[in-house]
Scaffold this active site. Structure first.
Site, PDB file in Angstrom:
ATOM      1  N   GLY A 192      -1.822   2.760   2.461  1.00 28.30           N
ATOM      2  CA  GLY A 192      -0.394   2.435   2.565  1.00 28.30           C
ATOM      3  C   GLY A 192       0.447   3.671   2.353  1.00 28.30           C
ATOM      4  N   THR A 194       3.017   6.537   0.525  1.00 35.28           N
ATOM      5  CA  THR A 194       2.886   7.393  -0.650  1.00 35.28           C
ATOM      6  C   THR A 194       3.555   6.776  -1.883  1.00 35.28           C
ATOM      7  OG1 THR A 194       2.830   9.277   0.831  1.00 35.28           O
ATOM      8  CG2 THR A 194       3.292   9.774  -1.466  1.00 35.28           C
ATOM      9  N   VAL A 196       4.002   3.580  -2.713  1.00 36.52           N
ATOM     10  CA  VAL A 196       3.176   2.519  -3.315  1.00 36.52           C
ATOM     11  C   VAL A 196       1.879   3.127  -3.858  1.00 36.52           C
ATOM     12  CG1 VAL A 196       2.114   0.257  -2.970  1.00 36.52           C
ATOM     13  CG2 VAL A 196       4.179   0.828  -1.704  1.00 36.52           C
ATOM     14  N   GLY A 197       1.400   4.164  -3.199  1.00 37.54           N
ATOM     15  CA  GLY A 197       0.200   4.858  -3.690  1.00 37.54           C
ATOM     16  C   GLY A 197       0.373   5.306  -5.144  1.00 37.54           C
ATOM     17  N   GLU A 214      -5.387   6.260   0.647  1.00 36.52           N
ATOM     18  CA  GLU A 214      -5.256   6.651   2.054  1.00 36.52           C
ATOM     19  C   GLU A 214      -3.777   6.503   2.396  1.00 36.52           C
ATOM     20  OE1 GLU A 214      -7.539   7.757   4.247  1.00 36.52           O
ATOM     21  OE2 GLU A 214      -9.227   7.661   2.858  1.00 36.52           O
ATOM     22  N   CYS A 248      -0.868   6.008  11.130  1.00 33.89           N
ATOM     23  CA  CYS A 248      -0.721   7.017  10.072  1.00 33.89           C
ATOM     24  C   CYS A 248      -1.001   8.431  10.576  1.00 33.89           C
ATOM     25  CB  CYS A 248      -1.643   6.690   8.908  1.00 33.89           C
ATOM     26  SG  CYS A 248      -3.362   6.516   9.405  1.00 33.89           S
TER      27      CYS A 248
HETATM   28  P1  NAD Z   1       2.521  -2.100   3.166  1.00 28.46           P
HETATM   29  O1  NAD Z   1       3.973  -2.430   2.905  1.00 28.46           O
HETATM   30  O2  NAD Z   1       1.685  -3.080   3.927  1.00 28.46           O
HETATM   31  O3  NAD Z   1       1.860  -1.820   1.766  1.00 28.46           O
HETATM   32  C1  NAD Z   1       0.483  -1.593   1.638  1.00 28.46           C
HETATM   33  C2  NAD Z   1      -0.083  -2.561   0.634  1.00 28.46           C
HETATM   34  O4  NAD Z   1       0.519  -2.327  -0.630  1.00 28.46           O
HETATM   35  C3  NAD Z   1       0.159  -4.030   0.973  1.00 28.46           C
HETATM   36  O5  NAD Z   1      -1.039  -4.740   0.776  1.00 28.46           O
HETATM   37  C4  NAD Z   1       1.256  -4.428   0.009  1.00 28.46           C
HETATM   38  O6  NAD Z   1       1.179  -5.790  -0.356  1.00 28.46           O
HETATM   39  C5  NAD Z   1       1.029  -3.522  -1.168  1.00 28.46           C
HETATM   40  N1  NAD Z   1       2.274  -3.213  -1.882  1.00 28.46           N
HETATM   41  C6  NAD Z   1       3.487  -2.958  -1.343  1.00 28.46           C
HETATM   42  N2  NAD Z   1       4.388  -2.689  -2.309  1.00 28.46           N
HETATM   43  C7  NAD Z   1       3.721  -2.750  -3.490  1.00 28.46           C
HETATM   44  C8  NAD Z   1       4.100  -2.582  -4.853  1.00 28.46           C
HETATM   45  N3  NAD Z   1       5.342  -2.284  -5.203  1.00 28.46           N
HETATM   46  N4  NAD Z   1       3.135  -2.752  -5.801  1.00 28.46           N
HETATM   47  C9  NAD Z   1       1.871  -3.051  -5.464  1.00 28.46           C
HETATM   48  N5  NAD Z   1       1.456  -3.237  -4.186  1.00 28.46           N
HETATM   49  C10 NAD Z   1       2.375  -3.105  -3.206  1.00 28.46           C
HETATM   50  O7  NAD Z   1       2.366  -0.777   3.901  1.00 28.46           O
HETATM   51  P2  NAD Z   1       3.262   0.498   3.879  1.00 28.46           P
HETATM   52  O8  NAD Z   1       3.269   1.072   2.514  1.00 28.46           O
HETATM   53  O9  NAD Z   1       4.523   0.236   4.615  1.00 28.46           O
HETATM   54  O10 NAD Z   1       2.297   1.342   4.850  1.00 28.46           O
HETATM   55  C11 NAD Z   1       2.740   2.285   5.700  1.00 28.46           C
HETATM   56  C12 NAD Z   1       2.206   3.618   5.239  1.00 28.46           C
HETATM   57  O11 NAD Z   1       0.795   3.566   5.222  1.00 28.46           O
HETATM   58  C13 NAD Z   1       2.571   4.768   6.106  1.00 28.46           C
HETATM   59  O12 NAD Z   1       3.015   5.819   5.290  1.00 28.46           O
HETATM   60  C14 NAD Z   1       1.259   5.153   6.769  1.00 28.46           C
HETATM   61  O13 NAD Z   1       1.186   6.516   7.117  1.00 28.46           O
HETATM   62  C15 NAD Z   1       0.284   4.775   5.734  1.00 28.46           C
HETATM   63  N6  NAD Z   1      -1.019   4.525   6.305  1.00 28.46           N
HETATM   64  C16 NAD Z   1      -2.036   5.342   5.959  1.00 28.46           C
HETATM   65  C17 NAD Z   1      -3.277   5.154   6.534  1.00 28.46           C
HETATM   66  C18 NAD Z   1      -4.440   6.039   6.203  1.00 28.46           C
HETATM   67  O14 NAD Z   1      -5.551   5.692   6.597  1.00 28.46           O
HETATM   68  N7  NAD Z   1      -4.253   7.139   5.502  1.00 28.46           N
HETATM   69  C19 NAD Z   1      -3.471   4.120   7.431  1.00 28.46           C
HETATM   70  C20 NAD Z   1      -2.408   3.300   7.737  1.00 28.46           C
HETATM   71  C21 NAD Z   1      -1.172   3.505   7.166  1.00 28.46           C
END
Ligand code: NAD
Length: 460
Positions: A192, A194, A196-197, A214, A248
């Site tokens: 997901g 950065t 949330v990471g 990731e 991504c």
């Molecule tokens: P998203 O909103 O789906 O979030 C990812 C996960 O985190 C979900 O399951 C969600 O329920 C959970 N989440 C969201 N907010 C949270 C919080 N506050 N606390 C705990 N869990 C939470 O996805 P996103 O963050 O919008 O993803 C998009 C990003 O992901 C982009 O930056 C993209 O580059 C990156 N991405 C990376 C890869 C990779 O393989 N490196 C692949 C796909 C996407």
């Protein structure tokens, strides 16, 4: 058997811990059977997977095969190599260890958590699961609620083919995610953004749980003059606009040698017409933006620079035309945030040093692309920049090979997966040293006095 839908998270984890303790998942044949079962499940449900992705992202069937169902290749790869991966590896020892033998035993971690995202919502939850199964773990998967149809089909498949005490799915949004993160796992694999990471890593730190993150970021694509223009334009157009740019590792922005910029733009325009016709809104091969929130975020980027192709939007369909933008300032928000949509800023450089300096002034990207025949230039860019991965003269294809670890560096992520790297991510390498009984030299035992001169001689 406990059912995920009605049980609480603590019960699921407890049941998985008990199942793991039985030692069943450590049996390599069991792992192979489970991987085969996962493959069968995907094949049997592929029509529903295609429909779910169509509903979530308007994803064309071919793209679903190429980027989601393709995860069965990872399964095949794991099945092919699992016996060699799981074998203890003998290591070399120095002469002073002559009576010993040393081995590395990969062992499963236990109960792991996989949190998925929405852009390739099937493959990005199932692919880490392949590694978790191959390494002999129990797993809980939390698919992204934003791709809700795919989340349902993932839950349906897993619940139908696996016991919850082995592999479970917990559906839901941030609340479900946070409930899971409050628990102790043996590893957390998160895909997901950065921001949330960081939340995931902070939660994991409370339990000292290791993480794989990731993440994303702005992946630059450098275009030199020494190229095959037609191939370059086609590969960039494909990598940028597949899944409407919600990838991504899509080229986030172009850094183009000034001398070739006009020709490249003309060729990109040609490709866009060839791929999606006069009006991409009518193309069956062009996806839509996942949600209104992301649509609104992307529409704001269209205020930056000048759209030289595209720029059209249709809110009711969450449609944004494939868009090329010129005259962008590095201060514009489109050049500050990850785009993650079908908008491609084009920035020119006169000397490659400028392009390299720009890349190095920003967080380390997940992917870096360079189009050039020039070997010295390739070498220079590889040496002078850092990124999760690099693909020369193509885009995105580095994700598709199981023999290359996939992951970020710095802000774009921690750890990696795919193929053997997935197995390693979900394993602990246990070091095992064995001595024998035929000899017991006394040089390390007290009293030390008489042994000190020898030790000093040996160790300086
Ligand atoms: P998203 O909103 O789906 O979030 C990812 C996960 O985190 C979900 O399951 C969600 O329920 C959970 N989440 C969201 N907010 C949270 C919080 N506050 N606390 C705990 N869990 C939470 O996805 P996103 O963050 O919008 O993803 C998009 C990003 O992901 C982009 O930056 C993209 O580059 C990156 N991405 C990376 C890869 C990779 O393989 N490196 C692949 C796909 C996407």
């Amino acid at each position: 058997m406990i059912n995920t839908e009605s049980s609480n998270i603590g019960d699921i984890i407890q049941n998985q811990r008990e199942f793991f303790q039985t030692g069943k998942t450590k049996d390599v044949n069991f792992r192979i059977q489970q991987l085969q079962r996962l493959k069968e499940a995907i094949i049997e449900h592929k029509q529903e997977i295609i429909q779910a992705l169509q509903a979530d992202l308007h994803k064309p069937e071919l793209e679903t095969y190429l980027t989601e169902i393709v995860v069965i290749k990872e399964i095949d790869y794991a099945i092919k190599y699992i016996k060699s991966w799981t074998k203890p590896k003998k290591t070399e020892l120095s002469f002073d260890f002559f009576s010993y033998s040393a081995h590395i035993y990969p062992e499963p971690l236990g109960v792991v958590l996989i949190i998925g995202t929405w852009n390739y919502p099937f493959q990005l939850t199932i692919s880490p699961l392949v590694g978790a199964i191959a390494a002999g773990n129990c797993a809980i998967i939390k698919p992204s609620e934003i791709a809700s149809h795919t989340s349902s089909i993932v839950a349906k498949i897993i619940r139908k083919y696996f016991q919850t005490a082995y592999i479970a799915v917990v559906e839901g949004g941030i609340e479900a995610s946070q409930k899971l993160l409050a628990e102790k796992f043996d590893h957390i694999f998160f895909t997901g953004g950065t921001a949330v990471g960081k939340i995931v890593m902070a939660a994991a730190a409370k339990h000292l749980t290791p993480v794989t993150l990731e993440l994303g970021g702005k992946s630059p694509c450098i275009v030199d003059t020494n190229i095959n223009l037609e191939h370059t334009a086609r590969r960039i157009t494909w990598g940028k606009f597949i899944n409407a740019g919600q990838t991504c590792i899509a080229p986030d922005y172009l850094l183009v040698d000034k001398k070739i910029k006009k020709d490249l733009i003309d060729e990109l325009k040609k490709c866009l017409k060839e791929f999606y016709g006069e009006n991409p809104a009518n193309s069956p091969d062009y996806a839509r933006i996942i949600s209104q929130k992301h649509f609104d975020r992307l529409v704001k980027f269209l205020e930056d620079g000048k759209a030289i192709v595209g720029g059209e939007t249709k809110s009711s369909e969450r449609y944004i035309a494939p868009t090329l933008i010129d005259n962008v300032s590095l201060e514009n928000s489109v050049m500050q945030e990850e785009i993650f949509g079908p908008i491609l800023p084009i920035i020119e450089y006169t000397d490659i040093a400028e392009a390299i300096a720009l890349i190095n002034s920003r967080p380390k990207p997940l992917a870096l692309y360079l189009f050039s025949h020039n070997k010295n230039l390739q070498k220079r860019v590889l040496q002078e920049t850092s990124s999760g991965g690099v693909c020369l003269n193509d885009t995105m294809m580095q994700f598709g090979t199981s023999s290359l670890p996939f992951g970020g560096v710095g802000d774009s992520g921690i750890g990696n997966y795919h193929g053997k790297a997935s197995f390693d991510t979900f394993s602990h390498n246990k070091s095992v040293l064995q001595n024998s009984f035929w000899l017991d030299l006394k040089w390390r035992y007290a009293p030390y006095k008489s042994k000190l001169p020898l030790i000093k001689k040996l160790l300086g």
